[in-house]
Design a protein around this motif. Structure first.
Motif, short mmCIF file in Angstrom:
data_model
loop_
_atom_site.label_atom_id
_atom_site.label_comp_id
_atom_site.label_asym_id
_atom_site.label_seq_id
_atom_site.Cartn_x
_atom_site.Cartn_y
_atom_site.Cartn_z
N SER A 362 4.85 3.59 10.00
CA SER A 362 5.73 3.43 11.14
C SER A 362 5.07 2.49 12.13
N PRO A 363 5.84 1.73 12.91
CA PRO A 363 5.21 0.84 13.88
C PRO A 363 4.45 1.57 14.98
N SER A 364 4.70 2.86 15.13
CA SER A 364 3.97 3.65 16.13
C SER A 364 2.81 4.44 15.53
N GLY A 365 2.55 4.29 14.24
CA GLY A 365 1.45 4.99 13.60
C GLY A 365 1.89 6.27 12.93
N PRO A 366 0.94 7.11 12.52
CA PRO A 366 -0.52 6.98 12.68
C PRO A 366 -1.10 5.88 11.80
N TRP A 367 -2.20 5.29 12.29
CA TRP A 367 -2.81 4.14 11.65
C TRP A 367 -4.05 4.54 10.86
N SER A 368 -4.26 3.86 9.76
CA SER A 368 -5.48 4.04 8.97
C SER A 368 -6.06 2.67 8.66
#
Length: 739
Positions: A362-368
Motif C-alpha cells: 500500500s502507498p501508506s505502508g507498512p514498509w519493508s
C-alpha cells in the motif's frame, strides 16, 4: 583577496557542467556536491563551438559568428543562479584549443581560414571579441544580473591550454577588462608547452598564472616543478594549479601539502562528474585513471576514487583553516516511475554513499527493506535516453502489486528524507536465460568470470573478436517484450559489442553497446514483437575498439511483456498509422549513442499512432528536437487518441516557450490542461511519460512529475507521437497497461 582575507581553495574541473546538452538537475547535482564537500571553486570547460562534422541536431553555444544558441545560454544562466545559491565560484574559459567541443580552429573555419589564422586575422579576432562582448553583457534570464556583475564568476580565462601569441593575449585581456572591471582574467596559456611566459607575468590585465601538471607530462618531480612555478610567480601574480589528476594518492598528498605550505593560491583536480539525469552517473574512465564521482565508490577504487575525494575534502577545509565537518545529510532522492520491478531507477542525491530501497503493498505502508546499501554507481552514456536501472527487486512475486520508496545515506551514516512513492507496479512473469543454462551456446573462445554483478554469480568473457554467445528463448505467449541484457563491470570491458535480437522471423541489430556502461543491471536494448515458440534468440558478437578494452562479457538475457513497444530497431514505420508529416526510420548518431529512431521532418502538424486502443496506460518515449524553436514548436506524446486523430491528450515539450504542456483535443477543439517550466534544449534527449488512470493524468519529464490534472473528457484510445513545426526523432516508445 576576498574582502580583507586571503582567498585560497581546492577545487575541481567539471567538464560536463557547461555542456549545451546538460540538464538543470545534473548542473545542480554537481554544484551542490562540490559545496557539500568543501569545494567552492569549479573550473568549467570552454563554451562549445559548432564543428563542421557535427551531426544534424547538434547545438552549440556558438553556431557561427554572431549566432549564439539561446537554449545553451539559458542553461548557463541556470548554472550561475545555482552557483550563487550554493556559494560556489566558477572559472570560465572562453574557448578551447582542441576539438572536443569545438575551439579555435572552428572559429577560423567559419571564415574559411586555417587554424593559425585565429591569432592574427582581424576579422576572426573581431568575431571573437564580439562573442566576448555578448557573454560579458548578457543579462541572466533568472537573476536579471549581467554576467559581468555576477559574483558567482571568480575569473574569466581567455581559453583552455591555448598556444596563443603574446600580442593576441594582451589584446584580448585588455578587451575583457575594458568591458568588465569586476572579474579576474587569466591568459589560459598552455604552461607545459610554453612555460610561464614573461608576457603573462608582466601584463597588467592578466591577474593570475594557472599551469596544468600531470604524470603524462613526464614531470619526474611534480613537487619540484610546483615550487619552481611558485618561485617564478611570487611577488608578481597569484599562482594556482589549474589542472592535476593522474598521480597516485601518495603524490597527490605531497602536491596538496605543498600547495598549502608554499603559498600557492589553490589547486583543481581533473575532473569531477555529476549524476546522470536518467539515473546513475556520467563517468568516463581515461586509461588507468578516471573522473571522480562524489563522494567516491568502491567500483572506482581501481582509480583511487574514494581516496582522492577524501584528500580533496580534507585539504579544501584545511587550506581555509577550517576543521573537516560531518557530512551534510543528503536531500531526498527522486524515484522514477517504472514498469518493471527489475529496473528501478532514481535521481541520486548529492554526496550520497548508498541507498535503502523499501516496498509495501500500500502507498501508506507498512514498509519493508528490499535491499540496503544499494549504490547508484551505474555509468550511463552521456546521451542515454531511457531510465538507467539501479536496483532489481528479484524477490517480487508476479501478479502482486507493489509500491516503492528510497532514502539516501551519507558517507558517515546520516539518512535523507524518503523519496516520493511510486506504484502500484505488478511484476510480469519474466523469461530469463543465463549463461551456461538450457539454450545457451557459444562460438570462439570464452572463459569463466566471477565478477560481482554477474547474474546468478557467474558470467563468461572473451577477448577474441568475433566470438559469439547466443541465448535461445522459449516464448509462451506472443506479444511485445522488453529485451534486457546483463553483464558485470570491469574497466577493461569492450566499448563496442553488437547484439542481434531474432524475433518473429525478423532480426534487429543493436550495433555498438558499451559494456563499461549500465553494468551489473538489466539493460534494455529492444522492445520487439515475439511469436510463440522457439527459434528466437539474442546473440552477442564480441568486438574491439582500439584503446577501449577488448574483453566482451556474456551473462544473461531477460524478456518482460509490455502492451506495445518499439525502439525502431528493425520495423521502421511498419504498424504505425500517420496523419500528416514525413515519418521515416533514421539513425541518430551522437558521441556515445548509435540508435535507430523514428524521425519526423515535415512542417506543420504531424501525428502517428500504433498498437491497440487502451484505457488506463502509461505511454513513454524519448524525444530529441533537431530544429525550430518558434513560439509553439513542439514535440511529444499522444494518448487516448481517436482513430482519425480528431481527439486525444498530448504531453509536449514547447521549445520556444521553455515549457512542458498538457493539452486535450476533442473533435478538433483544444483545451490547455496544464503546463510547467522546462529549460528545453534542442539537440538534447528528453524522456516523456504520460500516465492515465481513469480521470487522473500525470505528465513526467526525465522521470520527474511535472504535471498532475483531473479530466474525464476521454476514456480510451490509441497512443502515439506528435510534432508541430519541428523536426524531431523519437526512441524507446513503450505502452504499459496500468491495473
Amino acid at each position: 583577496m576576498d574582502g580583507g582575507a586571503e582567498y585560497r581553495f581546492i577545487g575541481t574541473n567539471a567538464p560536463f557542467l557547461e555542456r549545451a546538452w546538460a540538464d538543470p538537475a545534473e548542473i545542480e547535482d554537481e554544484i551542490r556536491a562540490a559545496s557539500r564537500s568543501g569545494i567552492d571553486v569549479i573550473r568549467l570547460y570552454p563554451f562549445e563551438v559548432r564543428m563542421a562534422g557535427d551531426p544534424p541536431g547538434a547545438f552549440r553555444h556558438v553556431m557561427g559568428p554572431g549566432l549564439y544558441d539561446e537554449s545553451a545560454f539559458k542553461l548557463f544562466d541556470k548554472m550561475l543562479q545555482l552557483a550563487n545559491a550554493y556559494g560556489v565560484r566558477l572559472i570560465v574559459p572562453f574557448v578551447d584549443s582542441y576539438n572536443y567541443v569545438g575551439g579555435t580552429p572552428d572559429w577560423a573555419a567559419f571564415r574559411g581560414k586555417s587554424a593559425d589564422d585565429f591569432w592574427t586575422d582581424p576579422v576572426i579576432r573581431q568575431d571573437f571579441k564580439d562573442f566576448i562582448r555578448f557573454v560579458l553583457n548578457r543579462v541572466n534570464t533568472y537573476t536579471q544580473v549581467p554576467y559581468k556583475n555576477d559574483k558567482a564568476i571568480l575569473a574569466w580565462q581567455l581559453g583552455n591550454e591555448l598556444r596563443s601569441t603574446d600580442a593576441w593575449t594582451s589584446e584580448m585581456a585588455a578587451y575583457v577588462k575594458s568591458l568588465d572591471a569586476n572579474h579576474l582574467v587569466g591568459d589560459g596559456g598552455y604552461v607545459r608547452a610554453q612555460g610561464i611566459r614573461a608576457n603573462a607575468l608582466n601584463d597588467p590585465n592578466i591577474d593570475f598564472i594557472d599551469p596544468h601538471i600531470y604524470l603524462y607530462h613526464n614531470y619526474s618531480d611534480p613537487i619540484a616543478k610546483l615550487n619552481e612555478w611558485r618561485t617564478t610567480t611570487q611577488g608578481k601574480k597569484p599562482l594556482f594549479i589549474g589542472e592535476f589528476g593522474d598521480f597516485t594518492p601518495e603524490v597527490n598528498e605531497r602536491l596538496l601539502q605543498t600547495v598549502q605550505s608554499n603559498g600557492t593560491a589553490g589547486a583543481m583536480v581533473w575532473g569531477s562528474m555529476s549524476h546522470h539525469k536518467m539515473g546513475g552517473w556520467h563517468w568516463p574512465p581515461v586509461g588507468d585513471w578516471s573522473y571522480l564521482r562524489y563522494p567516491g565508490f568502491p567500483s572506482g577504487n581501481w582509480a583511487n576514487e574514494t581516496a582522492i575525494f577524501n584528500q580533496l575534502r580534507q585539504y579544501a577545509y584545511a587550506i581555509k583553516g577550517i576543521p573537516v565537518p560531518a557530512w551534510t545529510v543528503p536531500t531526498a532522492p527522486i524515484l522514477f516511475p517504472a514498469d518493471s520491478v527489475h529496473a528501478l531507477s532514481w535521481l541520486g542525491a548529492s554526496t550520497s554513499a548508498a541507498y535503502d530501497l523499501e516496498r509495501a503493498a500500500s502507498p501508506s505502508g507498512p514498509w519493508s527493506v528490499v535491499t540496503a546499501d544499494v549504490t547508484d554507481d551505474v555509468t550511463a552514456p552521456d546521451d542515454y535516453n531511457a531510465s538507467v536501472p539501479i536496483a532489481d527487486d528479484a524477490s517480487a512475486l508476479p501478479g502482486t502489486s507493489y509500491y516503492y520508496r528510497v532514502k539516501a545515506k551519507s558517507p558517515d551514516g546520516g539518512y535523507s528524507p524518503y523519496s516520493n512513492v511510486i506504484g502500484p507496479i505488478k511484476p510480469q512473469e519474466a523469461i530469463v536465460a543465463d549463461n551456461g543454462g538450457s539454450g545457451y551456446a557459444e562460438t570462439g573462445t570464452w572463459g569463466d568470470s566471477t565478477l560481482s554483478g554477474s547474474y546468478g554469480g557467474g558470467s563468461r568473457y572473451s577477448n577474441s573478436a568475433g566470438s559469439t554467445a547466443t541465448w535461445t528463448l522459449e516464448v509462451g505467449e506472443p506479444g511485445y517484450y522488453n529485451v534486457y541484457v546483463r553483464y558485470p563491470y570491469h574497466q577493461t570491458s569492450s566499448q563496442s559489442v553488437a547484439y542481434a535480437v531474432r524475433h518473429n522471423g525478423v532480426t534487429d541489430t543493436i550495433p555498438a553497446v558499451n559494456q563499461t556502461t549500465i553494468t551489473g543491471q538489466w539493460r534494455l536494448i529492444d522492445t520487439p514483437y515475439f511469436a510463440a515458440g522457439a527459434d528466437q534468440y539474442v546473440k552477442l558478437t564480441a568486438g574491439t575498439v582500439a584503446g577501449s578494452g577488448n574483453v566482451t562479457r556474456a551473462d544473461a538475457v531477460m524478456l518482460e511483456p509490455v502492451a506495445y513497444g518499439d525502439r525502431f530497431q528493425g520495423t521502421g514505420t511498419d504498424g504505425w498509422t500517420a496523419s500528416g508529416g514525413a515519418w521515416s526510420p533514421a539513425v541518430d548518431v551522437a558521441k556515445t549513442l548509435l540508435s535507430q529512431t523514428l524521425k519526423q521532418s515535415a512542417r506543420g502538424i504531424a501525428e502517428t499512432r500504433a498498437g491497440d486502443a487502451y484505457a488506463d496506460v502509461a505511454v513513454t518515449a524519448s524525444v530529441k528536437a533537431y530544429d525550430r524553436t518558434d513560439a509553439d514548436s513542439s514535440s511529444g506524446l499522444i494518448a487516448r487518441a481517436s482513430a482519425d486523430f480528431s481527439s486525444y491528450y498530448t504531453l509536449r515539450i514547447n521549445y520556444g516557450q521553455n515549457k512542458v504542456q498538457l493539452y486535450k483535443k476533442i473533435n478538433g477543439s483544444w483545451t490547455k490542461l496544464g503546463e510547467a517550466g522546462l529549460i528545453a534544449s534542442p539537440g538534447a534527449w528528453y524522456q516523456l511519460r504520460l500516465e492515465l488512470r481513469g480521470g487522473s493524468i500525470s505528465g513526467y519529464v526525465n522521470g520527474i512529475r511535472k504535471l498532475a490534472v483531473t479530466d474525464a473528457g476521454l476514456t480510451s484510445g490509441y497512443a502515439g507521437l506528435r510534432t508541430f513545426e519541428q523536426t524531431a526523432v523519437f526512441d524507446n516508445f513503450v505502452v504499459t497497461v496500468l491495473d
